[in-house]
Design an enzyme around this catalytic site. Sequence first.
Site, PDB file in Angstrom:
ATOM      1  N   ASN A 293       0.876  -1.110  -0.179  1.00  0.00           N
ATOM      2  CA  ASN A 293      -0.105   0.005   0.103  1.00  0.00           C
ATOM      3  C   ASN A 293       0.751   1.193   0.014  1.00  0.00           C
ATOM      4  O   ASN A 293       1.818   1.546   0.545  1.00  0.00           O
ATOM      5  CB  ASN A 293      -0.919  -0.046   1.380  1.00  0.00           C
ATOM      6  CG  ASN A 293      -0.145  -0.239   2.562  1.00  0.00           C
ATOM      7  OD1 ASN A 293       0.559  -0.934   2.534  1.00  0.00           O
ATOM      8  ND2 ASN A 293      -1.198   0.334   3.330  1.00  0.00           N
TER       9      ASN A 293
ATOM     10  N   GLU B  92      -3.195  -4.546  -2.966  1.00  0.00           N
ATOM     11  CA  GLU B  92      -3.722  -5.493  -4.028  1.00  0.00           C
ATOM     12  C   GLU B  92      -3.729  -4.782  -5.199  1.00  0.00           C
ATOM     13  O   GLU B  92      -3.508  -5.485  -6.499  1.00  0.00           O
ATOM     14  CB  GLU B  92      -5.209  -5.950  -3.487  1.00  0.00           C
ATOM     15  CG  GLU B  92      -5.424  -6.831  -2.351  1.00  0.00           C
ATOM     16  CD  GLU B  92      -5.493  -5.879  -1.070  1.00  0.00           C
ATOM     17  OE1 GLU B  92      -5.053  -4.699  -1.036  1.00  0.00           O
ATOM     18  OE2 GLU B  92      -5.959  -6.251  -0.060  1.00  0.00           O
TER      19      GLU B  92
ATOM     20  N   ALA C 158      -0.439  12.022   1.503  1.00  0.00           N
ATOM     21  CA  ALA C 158      -0.713  13.241   2.569  1.00  0.00           C
ATOM     22  C   ALA C 158      -2.415  13.877   2.117  1.00  0.00           C
ATOM     23  O   ALA C 158      -3.037  14.202   3.117  1.00  0.00           O
ATOM     24  CB  ALA C 158       0.320  14.433   2.311  1.00  0.00           C
TER      25      ALA C 158
ATOM     26  N   CYS D 246     -10.295  -4.562   0.589  1.00  0.00           N
ATOM     27  CA  CYS D 246     -11.569  -3.713   0.331  1.00  0.00           C
ATOM     28  C   CYS D 246     -12.196  -3.836  -0.923  1.00  0.00           C
ATOM     29  O   CYS D 246     -11.990  -4.644  -1.791  1.00  0.00           O
ATOM     30  CB  CYS D 246     -10.971  -2.104   0.167  1.00  0.00           C
ATOM     31  SG  CYS D 246     -10.312  -1.665  -1.208  1.00  0.00           S
TER      32      CYS D 246
ATOM     33  N   CYS E 210     -10.746  -3.110  -4.463  1.00  0.00           N
ATOM     34  CA  CYS E 210      -9.927  -4.107  -4.844  1.00  0.00           C
ATOM     35  C   CYS E 210     -10.582  -5.590  -5.069  1.00  0.00           C
ATOM     36  O   CYS E 210     -10.098  -6.198  -6.163  1.00  0.00           O
ATOM     37  CB  CYS E 210      -8.967  -4.393  -3.724  1.00  0.00           C
ATOM     38  SG  CYS E 210      -7.753  -3.159  -3.604  1.00  0.00           S
TER      39      CYS E 210
ATOM     40  N   TYR F  38      -5.187  12.171   1.588  1.00  0.00           N
ATOM     41  CA  TYR F  38      -5.467  10.536   2.126  1.00  0.00           C
ATOM     42  C   TYR F  38      -6.159  10.015   0.803  1.00  0.00           C
ATOM     43  O   TYR F  38      -6.111   8.656   0.762  1.00  0.00           O
ATOM     44  CB  TYR F  38      -6.494  10.779   3.288  1.00  0.00           C
ATOM     45  CG  TYR F  38      -5.601  11.198   4.643  1.00  0.00           C
ATOM     46  CD1 TYR F  38      -4.419  11.498   4.405  1.00  0.00           C
ATOM     47  CD2 TYR F  38      -6.312  11.033   6.034  1.00  0.00           C
ATOM     48  CE1 TYR F  38      -3.706  11.905   5.856  1.00  0.00           C
ATOM     49  CE2 TYR F  38      -5.612  11.713   6.902  1.00  0.00           C
ATOM     50  CZ  TYR F  38      -4.332  11.983   6.904  1.00  0.00           C
ATOM     51  OH  TYR F  38      -3.803  12.385   7.949  1.00  0.00           O
TER      52      TYR F  38
ATOM     53  N   CYS G 134      -4.118   0.588  -2.523  1.00  0.00           N
ATOM     54  CA  CYS G 134      -4.155  -0.522  -1.761  1.00  0.00           C
ATOM     55  C   CYS G 134      -2.975  -1.242  -2.193  1.00  0.00           C
ATOM     56  O   CYS G 134      -2.646  -1.470  -3.618  1.00  0.00           O
ATOM     57  CB  CYS G 134      -5.188  -1.168  -1.705  1.00  0.00           C
ATOM     58  SG  CYS G 134      -6.741  -0.440  -0.756  1.00  0.00           S
TER      59      CYS G 134
HETATM   60  N1  THU Z   1      -5.300  -1.164   2.606  1.00  0.00           N
HETATM   61  C1  THU Z   1      -4.672  -2.176   1.819  1.00  0.00           C
HETATM   62  O1  THU Z   1      -3.650  -1.849   1.309  1.00  0.00           O
HETATM   63  N2  THU Z   1      -5.464  -3.428   1.465  1.00  0.00           N
HETATM   64  C2  THU Z   1      -6.515  -3.550   2.014  1.00  0.00           C
HETATM   65  O2  THU Z   1      -6.952  -4.730   1.934  1.00  0.00           O
HETATM   66  C3  THU Z   1      -7.158  -2.855   2.989  1.00  0.00           C
HETATM   67  C4  THU Z   1      -6.664  -1.360   3.102  1.00  0.00           C
HETATM   68  C5  THU Z   1      -4.390  -0.084   3.098  1.00  0.00           C
HETATM   69  C6  THU Z   1      -5.030   1.207   2.626  1.00  0.00           C
HETATM   70  C7  THU Z   1      -4.404   1.976   3.698  1.00  0.00           C
HETATM   71  O3  THU Z   1      -2.823   2.713   3.196  1.00  0.00           O
HETATM   72  C8  THU Z   1      -4.286   1.312   4.996  1.00  0.00           C
HETATM   73  O4  THU Z   1      -4.534  -0.102   4.462  1.00  0.00           O
HETATM   74  C9  THU Z   1      -5.171   1.617   5.720  1.00  0.00           C
HETATM   75  O5  THU Z   1      -6.744   1.699   5.245  1.00  0.00           O
END
Ligand code: THU
Length: 138
Positions: free
Chosen positions: A44, A57, A48, A88, A91, A50, A55
């Site tokens: 991930n 994935e 800044a 999420c 993804c 947000y 992600c």
């Molecule tokens: N995130 C992922 O990279 N994959 C997931 O399956 C869930 C969430 C990341 C996004 C963000 O950088 C952090 O986790 C918190 O949401």
Amino acid sequence: MDEKYQELYRRAAEAYENAYAPYSKYRVGAAVLWESGRITTGSNVENASYGLTVCAERNAVFTGTGLGERKIKAIAIAVPAGDFPAPCGACRQVIREFAQNCDILLLNGKGEKKITTLVELLPNSFGPEFLPESGLKA
Ligand code: THU
């Protein structure tokens, strides 16, 4: 367990070491096994601003598509946190673009493993076959 799946878990766990997550501190690594046998990884990347966060994935999937890959066989997702990761919704849909179903391997920081499937996580899904001019050949 299948040797390739063991490798997939290991590559996902390696990938979270490169996560850029200074805001959430929640590191995630992903490794995609393509039908070709190639494995691509991602972690991930936060921002800044947000909402621009991407992600693990999706980074792992898009690295593969950039190399010409189109069919996902399995994806491993690893976190150092104690609870199992859960991809999420965005993804899940991106994975769906490149697989009607696939194995989803989960690994937590306690070293516990669990295998689920895309169909289980995203039932009754919409995908490229629904469109008359399928993007599958794109
Ligand atoms: N995130 C992922 O990279 N994959 C997931 O399956 C869930 C969430 C990341 C996004 C963000 O950088 C952090 O986790 C918190 O949401």
